[in-house]
Enzyme design. Structure first.
Site, mmCIF file in Angstrom:
data_model
loop_
_atom_site.group_PDB
_atom_site.id
_atom_site.type_symbol
_atom_site.label_atom_id
_atom_site.label_comp_id
_atom_site.label_asym_id
_atom_site.label_seq_id
_atom_site.Cartn_x
_atom_site.Cartn_y
_atom_site.Cartn_z
ATOM 1 C CD GLU A 290 -2.648 -1.222 -0.205
ATOM 2 O OE1 GLU A 290 -3.219 -0.195 -0.617
ATOM 3 O OE2 GLU A 290 -2.616 -2.269 -0.881
ATOM 4 C CB CYS A 324 -1.674 7.400 2.616
ATOM 5 S SG CYS A 324 -2.858 6.520 3.630
HETATM 6 P P1 NAD Z 1 8.764 4.901 3.480
HETATM 7 O O1 NAD Z 1 8.479 4.227 2.208
HETATM 8 O O2 NAD Z 1 9.898 5.827 3.543
HETATM 9 O O3 NAD Z 1 9.016 3.817 4.626
HETATM 10 C C1 NAD Z 1 8.060 2.809 4.898
HETATM 11 C C2 NAD Z 1 8.755 1.664 5.600
HETATM 12 O O4 NAD Z 1 9.668 1.070 4.689
HETATM 13 C C3 NAD Z 1 9.585 2.085 6.814
HETATM 14 O O5 NAD Z 1 9.453 1.101 7.823
HETATM 15 C C4 NAD Z 1 10.990 2.090 6.264
HETATM 16 O O6 NAD Z 1 11.971 1.866 7.255
HETATM 17 C C5 NAD Z 1 10.938 0.925 5.307
HETATM 18 N N1 NAD Z 1 11.966 0.907 4.256
HETATM 19 C C6 NAD Z 1 12.630 1.943 3.719
HETATM 20 N N2 NAD Z 1 13.488 1.496 2.776
HETATM 21 C C7 NAD Z 1 13.327 0.148 2.705
HETATM 22 C C8 NAD Z 1 13.901 -0.887 1.923
HETATM 23 N N3 NAD Z 1 14.818 -0.628 0.993
HETATM 24 N N4 NAD Z 1 13.505 -2.158 2.122
HETATM 25 C C9 NAD Z 1 12.549 -2.441 3.045
HETATM 26 N N5 NAD Z 1 11.973 -1.496 3.814
HETATM 27 C C10 NAD Z 1 12.358 -0.225 3.647
HETATM 28 O O7 NAD Z 1 7.388 5.627 3.925
HETATM 29 P P2 NAD Z 1 7.136 6.496 5.218
HETATM 30 O O8 NAD Z 1 7.813 7.816 5.061
HETATM 31 O O9 NAD Z 1 7.390 5.713 6.440
HETATM 32 O O10 NAD Z 1 5.547 6.690 5.136
HETATM 33 C C11 NAD Z 1 4.938 7.656 4.343
HETATM 34 C C12 NAD Z 1 4.435 7.038 3.047
HETATM 35 O O11 NAD Z 1 3.537 5.980 3.332
HETATM 36 C C13 NAD Z 1 3.646 8.010 2.195
HETATM 37 O O12 NAD Z 1 4.007 7.839 0.858
HETATM 38 C C14 NAD Z 1 2.200 7.599 2.433
HETATM 39 O O13 NAD Z 1 1.312 7.960 1.400
HETATM 40 C C15 NAD Z 1 2.347 6.124 2.552
HETATM 41 N N6 NAD Z 1 1.215 5.523 3.250
HETATM 42 C C16 NAD Z 1 0.322 4.787 2.524
HETATM 43 C C17 NAD Z 1 -0.783 4.235 3.146
HETATM 44 C C18 NAD Z 1 -1.785 3.424 2.373
HETATM 45 O O14 NAD Z 1 -2.612 2.740 2.990
HETATM 46 N N7 NAD Z 1 -1.768 3.457 1.061
HETATM 47 C C19 NAD Z 1 -0.976 4.425 4.517
HETATM 48 C C20 NAD Z 1 -0.019 5.179 5.227
HETATM 49 C C21 NAD Z 1 1.064 5.705 4.581
#
Ligand code: NAD
Length: 520
Positions: A290, A324
């Site tokens: 997501e 999001c």
């Molecule tokens: P992010 O993608 O930076 O990080 C998300 C998670 O991924 C964190 O736990 C991070 O440590 C991990 N991560 C980062 N690099 C990785 C890798 N190479 N391999 C595996 N894991 C890795 O996102 P964020 O800043 O934590 O959250 C904000 C984003 O999340 C926004 O884009 C928002 O729209 C989205 N979001 C989407 C939903 C939905 O339901 N669609 C809900 C909430 C947030």
């Protein structure tokens, strides 16, 4: 076929902070948690405490000098060990009767309910949530536990299939294996809890890698799972860097599925890595991803402008625009454009920004210095791409504050119209007519949430058919999806449309097995 009778699911009510007794209880919870700030948290794999020495420090974004938690970071070696240990325990956990797992989940919901205000306080301190945003989140976490417990109850046992003559025909759902759960920081409890308990109640073992911004809330939730009876072997909380530890977990040949919520770029990378076959891997990994949004609210020419202003304001600036589902584009019919913009800008200027432990503040800080920098860069770009009508107000010192920002007359090609900013920045665009408004709303690679304010049944009908988002709302805000009522997930680059909190969700964590027995 349900194997136990559970009461009908109802959403958890919110604590009413207008009641003096509740306000006082919340102040006490803040005090209690404040006394626990700065503690050190070790890793725990397979029941063994591990200190790696390399530490991750989480701070209070409202008051950055305040340390919330110090967490030992996992290494790639420990990530490998966690997967091996989860795989070893899977045989036992997957055979634990579903009814026992359901019981543990209901117990977790009960404990969360008892510790509601304490969790609220942790979210205030570590994620910069205001009281009411934190309260909405703990209620959602409880809802996920209660809802998925009932869903597992429904999916437990033989499912209805056609019975062929001379055969006994069955279909049952069985778990997948080791799941890697990767949540974002913006719903540090609800999304982490939702993805984790969906994995566990379905009979999978899980490794949960929390966001580096909010590891303490994750550690507190892990305490709840253990207290509720989930065994140590069933899940591991593995704090560490997304890039190093995350990559190892995703690529491990024993990883069976990845449940990710976060940004588009990280989601795409995980999808790509998980798709590559690794030596010794005997399945195609399942990825539930997501991702981001660029959510729009359409304000039609005949809309109730005052209601639209309130809906857009709350959707754009609630939790500082860091949802999001947040509205980052208001697409407004030319007939009401000026009236809407003027009223919206006036309202935005009344929003009070400051530390989120003070309930008088409508907006707290953004999550980090890097988020603040990135948002400010978008605001600078936005000033060239449109007309600043609110924003640039002095922000308090000591935290990562940004005042609510509105940029008007934005073209659909502008970066602030197309790119996810993830902060309190709203682009306002004029539409010639409703048809044009729909075209603009769909002019995005994302498709998560959207809303329409209109009095025209025909326009609402057209939007229902053509506004291409996973969660569409009419004459209300585009945030605040409720478990059970609004299964949540988006189209296109917003992800795999997994519909969290809906009746399709647990199937993503299960696989169906058909058994046919010849009779006679
Ligand atoms: P992010 O993608 O930076 O990080 C998300 C998670 O991924 C964190 O736990 C991070 O440590 C991990 N991560 C980062 N690099 C990785 C890798 N190479 N391999 C595996 N894991 C890795 O996102 P964020 O800043 O934590 O959250 C904000 C984003 O999340 C926004 O884009 C928002 O729209 C989205 N979001 C989407 C939903 C939905 O339901 N669609 C809900 C909430 C947030």
């Amino acid at each position: 076929m349900a194997t136990a009778t559970l009461s009908t699911f109802v959403n958890e009510p919110y604590t009413d902070f207008s009641q003096p007794a509740n306000r006082q209880a919340m102040e006490q919870a803040l005090q209690k948690v404040r006394a626990e700030l700065g503690r050190e948290y070790l890793l725990r794999i397979g029941g063994e405490w591990i200190a790696t020495g390399e530490k991750l420090v989480s701070v209070n974004p409202s008051r950055t000098s305040e340390v919330v938690g110090v967490h030992h970071k996992a290494t790639p070696e420990l990530a490998n060990r966690a997967v091996e240990s989860a795989q070893a325990y899977f045989a036992q956990w997957s055979r634990t009767p579903a009814q026992e797992r359901v019981g543990m989940l209901l117990e977790a919901a009960r404990i969360l309910r008892l510790r509601k205000l304490e969790f609220d306080a942790w979210m205030v301190f570590e994620a910069g949530k205001t009281w009411i945003e934190a309260e909405a989140e703990i209620a959602e976490a409880i809802d996920f536990c209660e809802y998925y417990a009932r869903e597992m109850n429904r999916l437990d046992g033989p499912q209805p299939v056609v019975q062929l003559p001379g055969e006994q025909d069955e279909m049952v759902y069985i778990p997948l294996g080791v799941g890697v759960v990767i949540p974002p920081w913006n719903f540090p409890l609800a999304i982490l809890a939702g993805m984790t308990v969906a994995s566990l109640v379905s009979g999978n073992t899980a490794i949960v890698k929390p966001s580096s911004e909010t590891p303490t809330i994750a550690a507190k939730f892990a305490e709840v799972l253990l207290e509720a009876g989930f065994p140590e072997g069933a899940f591991t909380l593995l704090t560490g860097s997304g890039a190093s530890v995350g990559d190892v977990l995703v690529q491990h040949p024993k990883t069976r599925f990845v449940s990710f919520t976060g940004s588009r770029d990280v989601g795409l990378r995980i999808n790509e890595l998980a798709a590559r076959h690794q030596p010794g891997q005997i399945w195609i990994k399942r990825v539930i991803a997501e991702m981001g949004g660029k959510d729009a609210i359409i304000v039609d020419g005949d809309a109730d402008v005052d209601k639209a202003v309130e809906g857009v304001l709350f959707s754009a600036f609630g939790y500082q625009g860091q949802k999001c589902s947040a509205c980052s584009r208001a697409i407004v019919h030319a007939a009401v454009y000026h009236e809407f913009l003027e009223k919206l800008a006036d309202r935005a200027k009344t929003i009070q920004v400051g530390p989120s432990d003070d309930p008088r503040n409508y907006m707290g800080p953004v999550i980090s210095e890097s988020a603040r920098k990135s948002i400010l860069q978008y605001i600078e770009a936005g000033k060239q791409e449109g007309r600043l009508v609110a924003g640039d107000a002095p922000a308090p010192d000591g935290g990562y504050y940004i005042s609510p920002t509105i940029i008007a007359d934005v073209d659909s090609q502008a970066r602030i119209f197309q790119e996810e900013i993830f902060g309190p920045v709203l682009a306002v665009t004029r539409a010639k007519d409703f048809e044009h408004a729909l075209e603009l709303a769909n002019d995005s690679v994302y498709g998560l949430t959207g809303a329409v304010f209109s009095r025209s049944p025909e326009h609402l009908r057209q939007a229902k058919e053509r506004f291409h988002v996973g969660n569409l709302y009419f004459n209300r805000k585009c945030t605040g999806a409720m478990v059970g009522a609004h299964p949540f997930g988006g189209f296109n680059m917003s992800g795999t449309d997994s519909k969290a909190g809906g009746p399709d969700y647990l199937l993503l964590f299960l696989q169906a097995k058909s058994v046919a027995t010849k009779i006679g």
